[in-house]
Design a protein around this motif. Structure first.
Motif, PDB file in Angstrom:
ATOM      1  N   SER A 376       0.937  -1.252  -0.187  1.00  0.00           N
ATOM      2  CA  SER A 376       0.169  -0.039   0.119  1.00  0.00           C
ATOM      3  C   SER A 376       0.882   1.405  -0.070  1.00  0.00           C
ATOM      4  O   SER A 376       1.415   1.384   1.017  1.00  0.00           O
ATOM      5  CB  SER A 376      -0.817  -0.045   1.353  1.00  0.00           C
ATOM      6  OG  SER A 376      -1.770   1.256   1.442  1.00  0.00           O
ATOM      7  N   VAL A 377       0.756   2.172  -1.053  1.00  0.00           N
ATOM      8  CA  VAL A 377       1.762   3.186  -1.243  1.00  0.00           C
ATOM      9  C   VAL A 377       0.811   4.424  -1.710  1.00  0.00           C
ATOM     10  O   VAL A 377      -0.066   4.385  -2.668  1.00  0.00           O
ATOM     11  CB  VAL A 377       2.575   3.014  -2.493  1.00  0.00           C
ATOM     12  CG1 VAL A 377       3.623   4.194  -2.609  1.00  0.00           C
ATOM     13  CG2 VAL A 377       3.536   1.723  -2.025  1.00  0.00           C
ATOM     14  N   GLY A 378       0.908   5.512  -0.928  1.00  0.00           N
ATOM     15  CA  GLY A 378       0.442   6.813  -1.206  1.00  0.00           C
ATOM     16  C   GLY A 378      -1.082   6.814  -0.998  1.00  0.00           C
ATOM     17  O   GLY A 378      -1.769   7.613  -1.791  1.00  0.00           O
ATOM     18  N   ASN A 379      -1.656   5.825  -0.252  1.00  0.00           N
ATOM     19  CA  ASN A 379      -3.460   5.990  -0.437  1.00  0.00           C
ATOM     20  C   ASN A 379      -3.618   6.790   0.884  1.00  0.00           C
ATOM     21  O   ASN A 379      -2.949   7.065   1.892  1.00  0.00           O
ATOM     22  CB  ASN A 379      -3.770   4.380  -0.137  1.00  0.00           C
ATOM     23  CG  ASN A 379      -3.179   3.474  -1.256  1.00  0.00           C
ATOM     24  OD1 ASN A 379      -3.800   3.530  -2.285  1.00  0.00           O
ATOM     25  ND2 ASN A 379      -2.446   2.733  -1.047  1.00  0.00           N
ATOM     26  N   THR A 380      -5.016   7.305   0.699  1.00  0.00           N
ATOM     27  CA  THR A 380      -5.616   7.889   1.863  1.00  0.00           C
ATOM     28  C   THR A 380      -6.827   7.279   2.249  1.00  0.00           C
ATOM     29  O   THR A 380      -7.661   6.797   1.550  1.00  0.00           O
ATOM     30  CB  THR A 380      -6.198   9.420   1.358  1.00  0.00           C
ATOM     31  OG1 THR A 380      -4.958  10.067   0.692  1.00  0.00           O
ATOM     32  CG2 THR A 380      -6.844  10.113   2.327  1.00  0.00           C
ATOM     33  N   HIS A 384      -8.403   4.177  11.056  1.00  0.00           N
ATOM     34  CA  HIS A 384      -7.061   3.618  11.816  1.00  0.00           C
ATOM     35  C   HIS A 384      -6.860   2.314  11.236  1.00  0.00           C
ATOM     36  O   HIS A 384      -7.715   1.341  11.336  1.00  0.00           O
ATOM     37  CB  HIS A 384      -7.253   3.925  13.303  1.00  0.00           C
ATOM     38  CG  HIS A 384      -6.188   3.727  13.846  1.00  0.00           C
ATOM     39  ND1 HIS A 384      -5.063   4.493  13.635  1.00  0.00           N
ATOM     40  CD2 HIS A 384      -5.871   2.857  14.881  1.00  0.00           C
ATOM     41  CE1 HIS A 384      -3.939   4.047  14.526  1.00  0.00           C
ATOM     42  NE2 HIS A 384      -4.347   3.115  15.228  1.00  0.00           N
ATOM     43  N   LYS A 385      -5.851   2.077  10.987  1.00  0.00           N
ATOM     44  CA  LYS A 385      -5.091   0.818  10.603  1.00  0.00           C
ATOM     45  C   LYS A 385      -6.197   0.228   9.605  1.00  0.00           C
ATOM     46  O   LYS A 385      -6.754  -0.988   9.561  1.00  0.00           O
ATOM     47  CB  LYS A 385      -5.132  -0.059  11.879  1.00  0.00           C
ATOM     48  CG  LYS A 385      -4.133   0.170  12.921  1.00  0.00           C
ATOM     49  CD  LYS A 385      -3.956  -0.864  14.058  1.00  0.00           C
ATOM     50  CE  LYS A 385      -2.996  -0.274  15.070  1.00  0.00           C
ATOM     51  NZ  LYS A 385      -2.584  -1.048  16.404  1.00  0.00           N
ATOM     52  N   PRO A 386      -6.056   0.702   8.596  1.00  0.00           N
ATOM     53  CA  PRO A 386      -7.089   0.128   7.206  1.00  0.00           C
ATOM     54  C   PRO A 386      -6.939  -1.171   6.956  1.00  0.00           C
ATOM     55  O   PRO A 386      -7.528  -1.604   6.161  1.00  0.00           O
ATOM     56  CB  PRO A 386      -6.757   1.409   6.450  1.00  0.00           C
ATOM     57  CG  PRO A 386      -5.308   1.767   6.304  1.00  0.00           C
ATOM     58  CD  PRO A 386      -5.119   1.821   8.109  1.00  0.00           C
ATOM     59  N   LEU A 387      -5.590  -1.626   6.861  1.00  0.00           N
ATOM     60  CA  LEU A 387      -5.166  -2.963   6.324  1.00  0.00           C
ATOM     61  C   LEU A 387      -5.669  -4.191   7.286  1.00  0.00           C
ATOM     62  O   LEU A 387      -4.901  -4.226   8.447  1.00  0.00           O
ATOM     63  CB  LEU A 387      -3.946  -2.984   6.073  1.00  0.00           C
ATOM     64  CG  LEU A 387      -3.314  -1.837   4.699  1.00  0.00           C
ATOM     65  CD1 LEU A 387      -1.928  -2.039   4.612  1.00  0.00           C
ATOM     66  CD2 LEU A 387      -4.236  -1.841   3.765  1.00  0.00           C
ATOM     67  N   ASP A 388      -6.572  -5.099   6.979  1.00  0.00           N
ATOM     68  CA  ASP A 388      -6.804  -6.162   7.819  1.00  0.00           C
ATOM     69  C   ASP A 388      -6.255  -7.483   7.186  1.00  0.00           C
ATOM     70  O   ASP A 388      -6.926  -8.031   6.253  1.00  0.00           O
ATOM     71  CB  ASP A 388      -8.318  -6.094   7.811  1.00  0.00           C
ATOM     72  CG  ASP A 388      -8.883  -7.432   8.958  1.00  0.00           C
ATOM     73  OD1 ASP A 388      -7.975  -7.949   9.406  1.00  0.00           O
ATOM     74  OD2 ASP A 388      -9.991  -7.336   9.001  1.00  0.00           O
ATOM     75  N   ILE A 389      -5.135  -7.639   7.650  1.00  0.00           N
ATOM     76  CA  ILE A 389      -4.390  -8.949   7.177  1.00  0.00           C
ATOM     77  C   ILE A 389      -3.734  -9.800   7.865  1.00  0.00           C
ATOM     78  O   ILE A 389      -3.193 -10.692   7.898  1.00  0.00           O
ATOM     79  CB  ILE A 389      -2.922  -8.003   6.219  1.00  0.00           C
ATOM     80  CG1 ILE A 389      -2.058  -7.826   7.323  1.00  0.00           C
ATOM     81  CG2 ILE A 389      -3.453  -7.222   5.421  1.00  0.00           C
ATOM     82  CD1 ILE A 389      -0.805  -7.139   6.637  1.00  0.00           C
ATOM     83  N   VAL A 390      -4.294  -9.767   9.423  1.00  0.00           N
ATOM     84  CA  VAL A 390      -3.797 -10.675  10.584  1.00  0.00           C
ATOM     85  C   VAL A 390      -5.131 -11.827  10.629  1.00  0.00           C
ATOM     86  O   VAL A 390      -6.362 -11.061  10.940  1.00  0.00           O
ATOM     87  CB  VAL A 390      -3.541  -9.981  11.890  1.00  0.00           C
ATOM     88  CG1 VAL A 390      -3.219 -10.990  12.708  1.00  0.00           C
ATOM     89  CG2 VAL A 390      -2.396  -8.988  11.472  1.00  0.00           C
ATOM     90  N   LYS A 407      -1.965   7.699   4.217  1.00  0.00           N
ATOM     91  CA  LYS A 407      -2.405   8.898   5.216  1.00  0.00           C
ATOM     92  C   LYS A 407      -3.751   8.396   5.911  1.00  0.00           C
ATOM     93  O   LYS A 407      -4.600   7.857   5.070  1.00  0.00           O
ATOM     94  CB  LYS A 407      -2.434  10.165   4.305  1.00  0.00           C
ATOM     95  CG  LYS A 407      -1.069  10.848   3.724  1.00  0.00           C
ATOM     96  CD  LYS A 407      -1.481  12.214   3.137  1.00  0.00           C
ATOM     97  CE  LYS A 407      -2.414  11.951   1.910  1.00  0.00           C
ATOM     98  NZ  LYS A 407      -2.533  13.282   1.230  1.00  0.00           N
ATOM     99  N   ILE A 408      -3.908   8.588   7.197  1.00  0.00           N
ATOM    100  CA  ILE A 408      -5.108   8.399   7.887  1.00  0.00           C
ATOM    101  C   ILE A 408      -5.505   9.972   7.978  1.00  0.00           C
ATOM    102  O   ILE A 408      -4.877  10.571   8.929  1.00  0.00           O
ATOM    103  CB  ILE A 408      -5.084   7.879   9.074  1.00  0.00           C
ATOM    104  CG1 ILE A 408      -4.117   6.286   8.835  1.00  0.00           C
ATOM    105  CG2 ILE A 408      -6.515   7.350   9.547  1.00  0.00           C
ATOM    106  CD1 ILE A 408      -4.841   5.458   7.630  1.00  0.00           C
ATOM    107  N   VAL A 409      -6.662  10.281   7.553  1.00  0.00           N
ATOM    108  CA  VAL A 409      -7.223  11.589   7.619  1.00  0.00           C
ATOM    109  C   VAL A 409      -8.492  11.790   8.123  1.00  0.00           C
ATOM    110  O   VAL A 409      -9.165  10.716   8.319  1.00  0.00           O
ATOM    111  CB  VAL A 409      -7.102  12.375   6.350  1.00  0.00           C
ATOM    112  CG1 VAL A 409      -5.894  12.380   5.638  1.00  0.00           C
ATOM    113  CG2 VAL A 409      -8.163  11.810   5.299  1.00  0.00           C
ATOM    114  N   SER A 410      -9.037  12.811   8.786  1.00  0.00           N
ATOM    115  CA  SER A 410     -10.466  13.014   9.097  1.00  0.00           C
ATOM    116  C   SER A 410     -11.431  12.995   7.619  1.00  0.00           C
ATOM    117  O   SER A 410     -11.192  13.266   6.656  1.00  0.00           O
ATOM    118  CB  SER A 410     -10.449  14.230   9.803  1.00  0.00           C
ATOM    119  OG  SER A 410     -12.037  14.620   9.899  1.00  0.00           O
TER     120      SER A 410
END
Length: 807
Positions: A376-380, A384-390, A407-410
Motif C-alpha cells: 500500500s503506497v500513497g493511499n488515503t 485507523h489501521k485500514p489494512l486487515d491482514i492478520v 495517510k489516515i485523515v479526518s
C-alpha cells in the motif's frame, strides 16, 4: 493479396493455474490477427447525428465533452447500409424487426455487400436470438443511443445477440432487456471450423439495461480477446460486463458508467482477465468489480459511490493474482471496500477510500488459506489501521503488508465529487471529401489537398471500403486538422506498391491536429515505414493512439520507432505492438540525453507488446523486445507480452533510460529471457508474471552503480533469476514463486524472501514513473502551435517498420 492470420499463443487457465499452452485452436484460423488483414475486398463505395447522456437512470452520469479536441461521429455515408431503407425495419416499437436485422447481419461483410450497418432513430422489437458467425471488420452504428433502442420481447431468459465477431464495432445503441432477457450481447469463439476467434471488438457509446447479463465475452468453451468497452452505460444488470472463459482475455473497460447493478465487471462464474479505467460505479449490490478466478487485473482511476464493495477478489486460495488498484476513489462503501481472498500480490497505489461514519470495518481485507502479500503506497484512508491482514489466530507473520506514505485523515478532509466523463461523440456535419472506392493515390492526395484548401474546420477525407494502391507517399501537411477516415480496419486498406525501402506510405507533418482512423496500412512491397510522423516534438505536444494494432509478422524491423523526442507525450490505449526486431524503440532528444527535465515519454495502457517473426518474413530476425537510448522514458502497463523465438527484454551498456512494466504477463513460447547488463537508468517490474515455460530466465549484471532494478509484487518460477555484481540497487520485494504442492499442482505459490535494496526511499523512486501518468483518456490540446494527433482503430500489415515518430 490475402494474408492469413499468424499463429498466436495464449495462456490457458486451468482450474488452478495459468499455463502457457500452444492453444492454437487450429490457430491458423483462430485469432483475428490479420483477419484478412490486407484483404482489400473491393467492396462498394455523405450526413450525420446528435449527442448527450442517458436519461434512463435515476441520476444521469455527468459528461464533459467540451474540453480539448473531441472525438466526433461521422456518417451515415453512402457506402453504409441502412436498416430501415435497405431491410425494411419499422423501428416503431410494435412491428417485429427481428427478421430485418438478421438479414442485415447475414449480409454484413460478405462479398458485394456493405461493411457498415446504420440504424436510424427508432425502437426495434426483437423476439428471437440474432446470430452471426465469422464476421470480420463490420460495424453496427446507431444514430444515437438515446434515439435507437433494440428491445427484447422474446421468451424469458432469452439471448438477444449470440455472435462471433472480430475487429468489429457496435456503437451508439441502447440494448434493453425489458427485465426478460438473460443475455443482451454474447461474443465468444465456438470452436467451429472456419470461425474466427473474436477479438479487438469495440462497444462504444452504448447503453445496456435490465437483463441478467448485459455484455458477456467468452462462454466457458470459447474465449475472446481484447474487447473494448468505451463510454458505455449499464443499468440494473445482475452482471453488467462479464468475461467467462479461461481464454477470454484483456477486456478493457474505459470511461463507462455503472448504476444499480449486481456486479459491474466480473469473471464470475468462470475465468478470464480484464482491466477497468476511469469509470464510475454507483450502488452495486454485490461489488463494482469481482473476480472468482485469478489472472492479472489493472483497476485504475475509477470512482465508486455507495456500492457494497469496490473490489472482491476470490479464486483458488493458494494461487496468486496480480491485482493493481491505482488512483481509484471509493466513497461510502456499505461493507469493506476491498476484499482479496487469494494470495495476491495486491498493490494499492494512490487510492482514496472514505468509509461512511456508520461503517467501522477496515476497508482492505486480505485473507486466504495460503500466505499473501499487500503493498500500500500513497493511499488515503479515514479509518485507523485500514489494512486487515492478520488472520483470526493472530499470526502476524501469515500475510505480508507493506505501507509507504499512506495517510489516515479526518473524513471531513476528503471532499470529492463524481468526475465528469466523455460524452457520446457529436455529429458536427463536417464537410466531406470522398474518394471513390479503390481510387488512385493521386485522387487521394487531391482530396487531402482540397480539404485543406477549403479552410473549413476539421474536414473529412473519406475512404470507403476498398483497396487503394499507393506507389508514392501520401502527405498530410503541417498545420491542419484534417480527418482521414475509412469504413473500418481491413475493409479500407491503403497498400504500398512502390519500391522496397522507399516511402513512407503515409506521412504526417507537424505541428498537426489531424485524425487518422478506421483503416489498415499495408503493402504488396516493403515500404520503409507505413506511417511516418515528423516534426511533432513541440512543447506540450501529444499523440493519442487507441486500438492501434501493429503486426510484427509482416515487418522486418520495428513496430513503433520513437526518435529524438524531448517534448512529445504519447499515450497508447488498448493498442498492440508486435515487432520482429523491437516492439518499441525509443530514443530521447538532445535535452533528454543531456539529463535535463523533459516531458517526452511513451505510455501504453492496456494491450500487447511482442517480438515475433513470421517464417515467411524475408531478412527478419527476432530481436530484444524494447530498445531505450538517450534517457527515453517508457511505461507499459496491463500488457500481454508474447515473444516468439526472441528475448523478452535485453538492455545492455549502450542503453540508457527509464522503463516501467506494471501489470503484465510475459507469455513467451520458448522462454522469457530477461538480460540486464550495464543498463544505465531505472527498470521497475511491478505486478508481473513470468510463467511456467522452459528457458525462462532473469539475469542481472549489477556491477554498474547506475543500474537500478526493482521487482515488486512479481511472480516467478523457482530458480529463474540470477543477480551478479556488487551493486546494491537491485531489490526483490513482496514477490512469490511457484511451489508445487504434494498433488503436483504447479500453481501453488510460496512467498519469496525480500532481498537486495528494499528501503522505502528506493521503492518510491522506482515507482515514480508508474505514479506520474494516469490511465485516463488524454485530453488533446486545441493550441494550434503544438501537435495534438489522434490515431484510432488502425492496423498495419507488410512493411519494414510500421510507425515512425520523429522530432
Amino acid at each position: 493479396m490475402t494474408i492469413s492470420p499468424p499463429e498466436r499463443i495464449r495462456f490457458y487457465k486451468t482450474q488452478h493455474t495459468l499455463i502457457l499452452s500452444p492453444l492454437f485452436f487450429s490457430m491458423k484460423k483462430i485469432l483475428l490477427i490479420a483477419v484478412a488483414l490486407m484483404t482489400a475486398n473491393a467492396l462498394n463505395g455523405s450526413t450525420l447525428t446528435a449527442q448527450s447522456t442517458p436519461s434512463l437512470a435515476n441520476t444521469p452520469p455527468p459528461t464533459n465533452s467540451s474540453v480539448g479536441l473531441e472525438e466526433e461521429f461521422y456518417g451515415p455515408f453512402s457506402s453504409w447500409a441502412d436498416l430501415k431503407r435497405d431491410y425494411g425495419a419499422q423501428g416503431d416499437g410494435k412491428a417485429d424487426d427481428t427478421t430485418a436485422l438478421q438479414k442485415a447481419l447475414n449480409d454484413l461483410g460478405t462479398k458485394g455487400k456493405k461493411n457498415v450497418l446504420y440504424i436510424p432513430a427508432g425502437t426495434y422489437r426483437i423476439t428471437k436470438t440474432l446470430t452471426g458467425v465469422g464476421k470480420s471488420a463490420i460495424s453496427i452504428l446507431g444514430e444515437h443511443p438515446q434515439k435507437v433502442t433494440l428491445r427484447w420481447d422474446g421468451e424469458n431468459g432469452g439471448t438477444m445477440f449470440d455472435i462471433n465477431l472480430t475487429y468489429s464495432r457496435i456503437s451508439r445503441i441502447t440494448f434493453d432487456g425489458a427485465k426478460k432477457a438473460d443475455v443482451l450481447f454474447l461474443s465468444y469463439y465456438n470452436n467451429q471450423q472456419g470461425f474466427l476467434f473474436p477479438g479487438q471488438n469495440e462497444f462504444g457509446d452504448d447503453i445496456f439495461k435490465d437483463a441478467k447479463t448485459c455484455l458477456q465475452v467468452g462462454k466457458f468453451t470459447g474465449g475472446d480477446d481484447e474487447t473494448n468497452v468505451l463510454r458505455s452505460s449499464f443499468y440494473r444488470c445482475d452482471r453488467a460486463t462479464a468475461v467467462n472463459d479461461w481464454n477470454a482475455l484483456q477486456l478493457f473497460v474505459r470511461d463507462s458508467y455503472f448504476e444499480d447493478n449486481g456486479v459491474g465487471v466480473t469473471n464470475s462464474p468462470g475465468a478470464g482477465s480484464f482491466h477497468v479505467y476511469s469509470s464510475v460505479f454507483k450502488h452495486s449490490k454485490v461489488a463494482d468489480i469481482k473476480i472468482d478466478n485469478t489472472g492479472f487485473f489493472g483497476i485504475r482511476d475509477n470512482y465508486s459511490e455507495g456500492s457494497a464493495a469496490f473490489f472482491v477478489g476470490g479464486g483458488p486460495t493458494g494461487v496468486g493474482a496480480q491485482i493493481t488498484l491505482q488512483g481509484n476513489t471509493i466513497i461510502d462503501p456499505t461493507d469493506r471496500a476491498i476484499v482479496v481472498q487469494n494470495r495476491g500480490p495486491l498493490m494499492l497505489i494512490d487510492n482514496t477510500i472514505k468509509n461512511a461514519s456508520n461503517n467501522t470495518k477496515k476497508p482492505v481485507f486480505l485473507g486466504a488459506l495460503a500466505q499473501g502479500d499487500v503493498v500500500s503506497v500513497g493511499n488515503t484512508y479515514n479509518v485507523h489501521k485500514p489494512l486487515d491482514i492478520v488472520p483470526s489466530n493472530g499470526d502476524i507473520t501469515w500475510n505480508r503488508g507493506r505501507s509507504i506514505q499512506d495517510k489516515i485523515v479526518s473524513p471531513s478532509t476528503i471532499n470529492v465529487t463524481e468526475p465528469p466523463r466523455p460524452g457520446t461523440p457529436e455529429v458536427k456535419n463536417r464537410q466531406v471529401f470522398a474518394v471513390k472506392p479503390g481510387g488512385t493515390e493521386k485522387e487521394i492526395q487531391a482530396a487531402i489537398d482540397a480539404a485543406i484548401a477549403s479552410g473549413v474546420e476539421r474536414p473529412i477525407v473519406f475512404l470507403p471500403a476498398g483497396s487503394y494502391q499507393v506507389s508514392q507517399s501520401l502527405i498530410i501537411p503541417a498545420n491542419t486538422d484534417l480527418q482521414l477516415v475509412g469504413d473500418s480496419v481491413s475493409a479500407t486498406s491503403l497498400m504500398w506498391y512502390g519500391a522496397d525501402n522507399e516511402g513512407p506510405l503515409l506521412k504526417v507533418q507537424g505541428p498537426t491536429h489531424a485524425t487518422i482512423r478506421d483503416l489498415t496500412l499495408g503493402g504488396s512491397t516493403m515500404a520503409s515505414s507505413l506511417l511516418s510522423i515528423e516534426n511533432v516534438d513541440q512543447p506540450n505536444a501529444q499523440l493519442m493512439m487507441r486500438q492501434v494494432v501493429i503486426y510484427g509478422e509482416y515487418l522486418t524491423d520495428t513496430a513503433l520507432s520513437l526518435e529524438g523526442l524531448d517534448n512529445l507525450f504519447i499515450h497508447a490505449l488498448h493498442s498492440s505492438f508486435y515487432g520482429p526486431k523491437y516492439s518499441i524503440k525509443s530514443s530521447g532528444g538532445p535535452s533528454t540525453a543531456a539529463g535535463q527535465a523533459t516531458t517526452a515519454r511513451f505510455v501504453q495502457t492496456g494491450g500487447n507488446t511482442a517480438t515475433m517473426v513470421s517464417p515467411s518474413a524475408v531478412g527478419a530476425k527476432a530481436g530484444d523486445g524494447f530498445l531505450l537510448t538517450n534517457g527515453a522514458k517508457v511505461l507499459i502497463r496491463d500488457n500481454w507480452m508474447e515473444n516468439r523465438d526472441a528475448a523478452f527484454l535485453k538492455l545492455g551498456k549502450s542503453n540508457m533510460g527509464y522503463l516501467t512494466l506494471q501489470g503484465y504477463i510475459a507469455a513467451p513460447d520458448k522462454g522469457g529471457r530477461v538480460t540486464i547488463d550495464g543498463f544505465k537508468g531505472r527498470i521497475a517490474f511491478l505486478g508481473g508474471n513470468f510463467p511456467t515455460v522452459p528457458n525462462t530466465s532473469v539475469s542481472i549484471n549489477a556491477s554498474d552503480p547506475n543500474t537500478n532494478v526493482l521487482f515488486l509484487g512479481e511472480f516467478f518460477q523457482p530458480n529463474v533469476y540470477t543477480v551478479n555484481g556488487t551493486n546494491s540497487n537491485v531489490g526483490f520485494i513482496s514477490s512469490q514463486v511457484s511451489d508445487p504442492d504434494k498433488a503436483g499442482r504447479e500453481d501453488w505459490n510460496t512467498r519469496l524472501d525480500d532481498s537486495g535494496r528494499t528501503d522505502d526511499q528506493f521503492v518510491l523512486e522506482m515507482l515514480e514513473q508508474a505514479r506520474a501518468d494516469t490511465a485516463r483518456t488524454p485530453i488533446l490540446s486545441t493550441d494550434p502551435n503544438t501537435t495534438s494527433l489522434s490515431i484510432i482503430r488502425v492496423t498495419t500489415g507488410k512493411g519494414m517498420s510500421a510507425i515512425r515518430v520523429a522530432h
